[in-house]
Design a protein around this motif. Structure first.
Motif, short mmCIF file in Angstrom:
data_model
loop_
_atom_site.label_atom_id
_atom_site.label_comp_id
_atom_site.label_asym_id
_atom_site.label_seq_id
_atom_site.Cartn_x
_atom_site.Cartn_y
_atom_site.Cartn_z
N PRO A 1 58.63 27.92 -18.20
CA PRO A 1 58.74 27.52 -19.63
C PRO A 1 60.06 28.13 -20.21
O PRO A 1 60.29 27.63 -21.55
N LEU A 2 60.86 28.72 -19.60
CA LEU A 2 62.05 29.43 -20.05
C LEU A 2 63.11 28.51 -19.80
O LEU A 2 64.05 28.67 -20.46
N THR A 3 62.96 27.47 -19.27
CA THR A 3 63.96 26.40 -18.67
C THR A 3 63.74 25.25 -18.82
O THR A 3 62.70 24.58 -18.37
N ASN A 4 64.77 24.08 -19.19
CA ASN A 4 64.67 22.84 -19.18
C ASN A 4 64.93 22.42 -17.54
O ASN A 4 64.52 21.45 -17.26
N PRO B 1 64.26 25.41 -24.86
CA PRO B 1 62.92 25.28 -25.26
C PRO B 1 62.54 26.21 -26.24
O PRO B 1 63.05 27.46 -26.39
N ASN C 1 59.24 21.56 -24.29
CA ASN C 1 58.19 21.97 -23.59
C ASN C 1 57.06 21.89 -24.41
O ASN C 1 55.92 22.54 -24.00
N THR D 1 60.00 30.86 -26.16
CA THR D 1 60.72 31.57 -25.17
C THR D 1 61.20 33.18 -26.06
O THR D 1 61.45 32.88 -27.25
N GLY E 1 62.90 17.39 -20.50
CA GLY E 1 63.75 18.73 -20.14
C GLY E 1 64.89 18.40 -19.50
O GLY E 1 66.01 18.85 -19.72
N ASP F 1 58.87 16.91 -17.96
CA ASP F 1 59.80 16.87 -17.07
C ASP F 1 60.94 15.82 -17.30
O ASP F 1 62.15 16.42 -17.26
N ASN G 1 61.24 21.40 -13.24
CA ASN G 1 60.04 20.44 -13.69
C ASN G 1 58.98 20.79 -12.98
O ASN G 1 58.90 22.03 -12.29
N GLN H 1 68.60 18.94 -21.05
CA GLN H 1 69.46 19.85 -20.65
C GLN H 1 70.84 19.14 -20.19
O GLN H 1 71.99 19.55 -20.48
#
Lengths: 304, 438
Positions: A246-249, B247, B194, B250, B405, B402, A252, B409
């Motif tokens: 959840p902390l990073t894009n 996201p 997210n 956090t 995200g 996915d 996956n 990025q």
């Protein structure tokens, strides 16, 4: 003696001893595995819009779940990521464990018991908790580490994206796992007979030479054992990447093979393909583990 | 030798006893038959303090007793309920989000309670009611709360930077650029990959219909023109660096809201609760405004979440459908019950009569600077675009995380991510044997 052995109670005794283990094994191990195998050969088919009762029926799927599990590029990519992670983690963790065990085993060590406990302690922290804490430290705007680097005029590394992610994950596992492996290696170091060291010292060997020429060869079996355990743990990596996700894009939902199984079963609700993927992963793990053990055994046989 | 054998036998027996104990604990939840004593209903819900609301019902209805079992919210509960229903252990009543209803109906978890809920339709907005009927004559749940989208912004910082509260998305983009120009360390907001619910709500506002059915065929329209418009808009802002791409939810995001690094958030009417826990230092500094529009002068919004109370097929089989539906209707339409839900659980009720006045007369404590908070919210909610959900929302949502995200990025192609979402959703439907087009 002969009359004793023919008594029925005597013949039944082994079964009585075995039965709890057998019953527990069958109920909580063999049965679920069998059920997973059964599920992996089934799938759901829907009639019409799929609404209303009895719209879904379970049907025999043959090998189609396996075919799609093996042909899914994400499973292969996830395995690749896991291997890369393991290539970073295992040498670093076992190297550190061996070094610490050797240091603790030197004759003039002070505060040995306290150091052993301190090194072992992170192993007692649950993986999820450790990952949450490390995740906090990896986020630049809330991490004290990045704050200090910033004050010193240095930029911190990006640990939540790209290749930094592998370092970030391996670091969590090294922090948590070194202590356990250190204890295993240290215990086998303590079992080395003291006469060997005496003989080496009489021959004029330094502590470094003793470590390299006597201690490391003597603890090789425990190194093999810890490598074996670490390898299996690596293939099953789940909670660390799941907690950082959840902390990073950049992570996956199919980052590691087990994460894919989790997503298929519990996010996308397809237990059948998840079961097939689990069977594939279990088979691959078995093959890898046993070929490693066989390789090690062959080499040690050849050496003797 | 004999003593050892005795011990072993004892150990075996103990093991067997432990197993029996284990096995019997699962079957104790059978409800009493309709003839014997009061009807006992179980209710799975994640709404805080739902047990207190159920206690009001239990006191007034000695013949129908509801016991609340607190659950985790979201997708996990959907999976858990489907599994429980297969095993015959499903609860009688169930809280479910709107987008989960088709999945639950498709897995034969929810019963049709159209007969028992005749006459409740008018208590809710048409777009909300349509989501519990799935566009059919059946009724699968009673709406509990809704979550219309709005724009939250820092009043003080908007004034400080001379920003105008945007009424259209073009103005929103301009505000983001102006802020970046004046202070590159700040961002108007972030595009977060997210939580798919926010993007779904934004697409609804633009007119997207992600799942529609005609006859026996599902049509998936995730990457239609409306969705593409929304994806390209946010993708463009991320690409030019006008907004952040990290996201939500956090520790870093909470800090950005709390210290004013991010000064706006597109969110739903439940946002005050999040602000209270994530950005406590900014109390009294935020304000609610209508969601920016695609065409000036319009006032359409989408939804991010919201939930319903459904009756399970298990309850119907046990002959408890009437009792359970009676409770579900009471919970979400009776003035006393809805007032208790607002007071104890802080929900934004779906029943239109309860959306203004009563328990919602005063603004949330965090928004004491905006006394007419709920009047504004009710005005925003009035024109909520209908949502169109299908049987595999979970697959679309997990693909969203996915694909978007990765795109966020890399500051890459958002409409390609949308296409990936469309393809994965259609492929999953086909795999399960649904007839599809699109």
């Amino acid at each position: 003696m002969a009359s004793h052995q023919s008594r029925p109670s005597r013949r039944l005794a082994p079964y009585a001893f075995l039965s709890p283990a057998v019953v527990l094994f069958a109920l909580f191990f063999a049965l679920p595995i069998g059920y997973a195998l059964y599920l992996s050969f089934r799938s759901v088919q829907v009639k019409g819009l799929g609404l209303g009762s009895h719209a879904r029926t379970e049907v025999w799927a043959g090998l189609s779940n396996y075919a799609s599990a093996i042909s899914d590029p994400e499973l292969l990519a996830g395995s690749g990521r896991t291997l890369l992670y393991g290539a970073l983690l295992v040498p670093a963790m076992l190297g550190a464990a061996l070094l610490l065990a050797l240091l603790l085993d030197t004759p003039r060590v002070r505060l040995g018991a306290l150091s052993r406990l301190a090194i072992f302690l992170p192993y007692a922290v649950p993986g999820i908790v450790a990952s949450l804490l490390w995740g906090f430290l990896y986020l630049p705007t809330v991490s004290p580490g990045y704050f200090l680097l910033d004050r010193a005029g240095l930029g911190g590394p990006d640990l939540l994206h790209g290749n930094g992610l592998f370092v970030a994950l391996a670091n969590i596992a090294v922090w948590g796992g070194t202590g356990f492996n250190m204890i295993v290696i240290y215990t086998s170091l303590r079992a080395v007979p003291a006469e060997l060291y005496e003989a080496a010292r009489l021959d004029g060997a330094s502590e470094l030479q003793i470590a390299l020429r006597i201690k490391i060869p003597m603890v090789l079996p425990s190194l093999v054992l810890t490598f074996f355990f670490s390898m299996i743990a690596t293939l099953q990596v789940f909670s660390e990447p799941m907690t950082l996700k959840p902390l990073t894009n950049s992570m996956n939902s199919t980052w590691s093979p087990l994460m894919k199984v989790y997503r298929d079963a519990f996010v996308q609700g397809d237990i059948h393909s998840a079961a097939a993927t689990s069977v594939v992963i279990a088979a691959a793990t078995l093959v890898l583990s046993f070929s490693f053990l066989k390789l090690v055994n062959n080499r040690s046989d050849g050496g003797s | 030798m004999h003593r050892r054998l005795a011990l072993a036998t004892a150990a075996t027996l103990c093991g067997a006893l432990a197993l029996t104990a284990c096995g019997s604990s699962g079957s104790g939840s059978d409800a009493a038959g309709p003839a014997a004593g009061p009807v006992k209903l179980t209710f799975w819900s994640w709404t805080p303090n739902m047990d207190k609301v159920a206690a009001i019902w239990n006191a007034a209805h000695p013949d129908i007793q509801v016991s609340v079992q607190k659950q985790a919210s979201g997708d996990d509960l959907v999976t858990k309920t489907i599994t429980a229903a297969k095993a015959g252990n499903a609860p009688d009543l169930l809280q479910a989000e709107y987008q989960a209803l088709p999945t639950l109906v498709s897995n034969d978890v929810l019963a049709d309670i159209a007969k028992q809920t005749a006459g409740t339709k008018d208590r809710f907005a048409a777009g909300v009611w349509q989501q519990v009927t799935l566009g059919s004559d059946a009724v699968y749940a009673v709406p509990e709360d809704t979550a219309p989208l709005a724009l939250y912004y820092r009043q003080d910082l908007f004034q400080q930077y001379g920003l105008k509260v945007p009424t259209t998305w073009a103005e929103f983009a301009d505000a983001a650029r102006q802020l970046k120009q004046k202070d590159p360390a700040k961002a108007l907001t972030t595009f977060s990959a997210n939580d798919s619910g926010l993007f779904a709500g934004l697409a609804q506002q633009a007119g997207a219909k992600w799942w529609t059915s005609s006859g026996e065929t599902w049509k998936v329209g995730i990457d239609d023109a409306a969705g593409k418009k929304v994806a390209d808009f946010w993708g463009g802002l991320v690409k030019e660096g006008a907004i952040d791409n990290q996201p939500m939810y956090t520790p870093a995001w909470s800090k950005a809201l709390n210290d004013g690094s991010q000064i706006a958030w597109v969110s739903a009417v439940w946002a005050p609760g999040v602000f209270t826990s994530s950005a406590p230092d900014t109390k009294g500094k935020w304000a609610i405004a209508p969601l920016p529009q695609w065409n000036a002068g319009e006032s359409v919004t989408g939804s991010w979440g919201g939930s319903t109370t459904g009756v399970t097929t298990g309850a119907a089989k046990a002959g408890h459908a009437d009792a359970a539906a009676q409770f579900a209707t009471w919970l979400n339409t009776d003035p006393e019950a809805v007032a208790a839900l607002v007071k104890e659980a802080g929900i934004y009720p779906a029943a239109t009569a309860a959306q203004s006045g009563g328990a919602l007369a005063a603004a949330p404590e965090f928004f004491a600077n905006q006394p007419d908070f709920y009047t504004q919210a009710a005005a925003i909610a009035k024109n909520t675009a209908p949502a169109a959900w299908g049987p595999n929302v979970n697959v679309a949502y997990s693909t969203f995380k996915d694909a978007f995200g990765k795109a966020a990025q890399e500051k890459g192609d958002f409409s390609a991510a949308l296409t990936a979402m469309q393809q994965a959703t259609v492929a999953d439907l086909k795999k399960n044997g649904f007839k599809t087009e699109g």
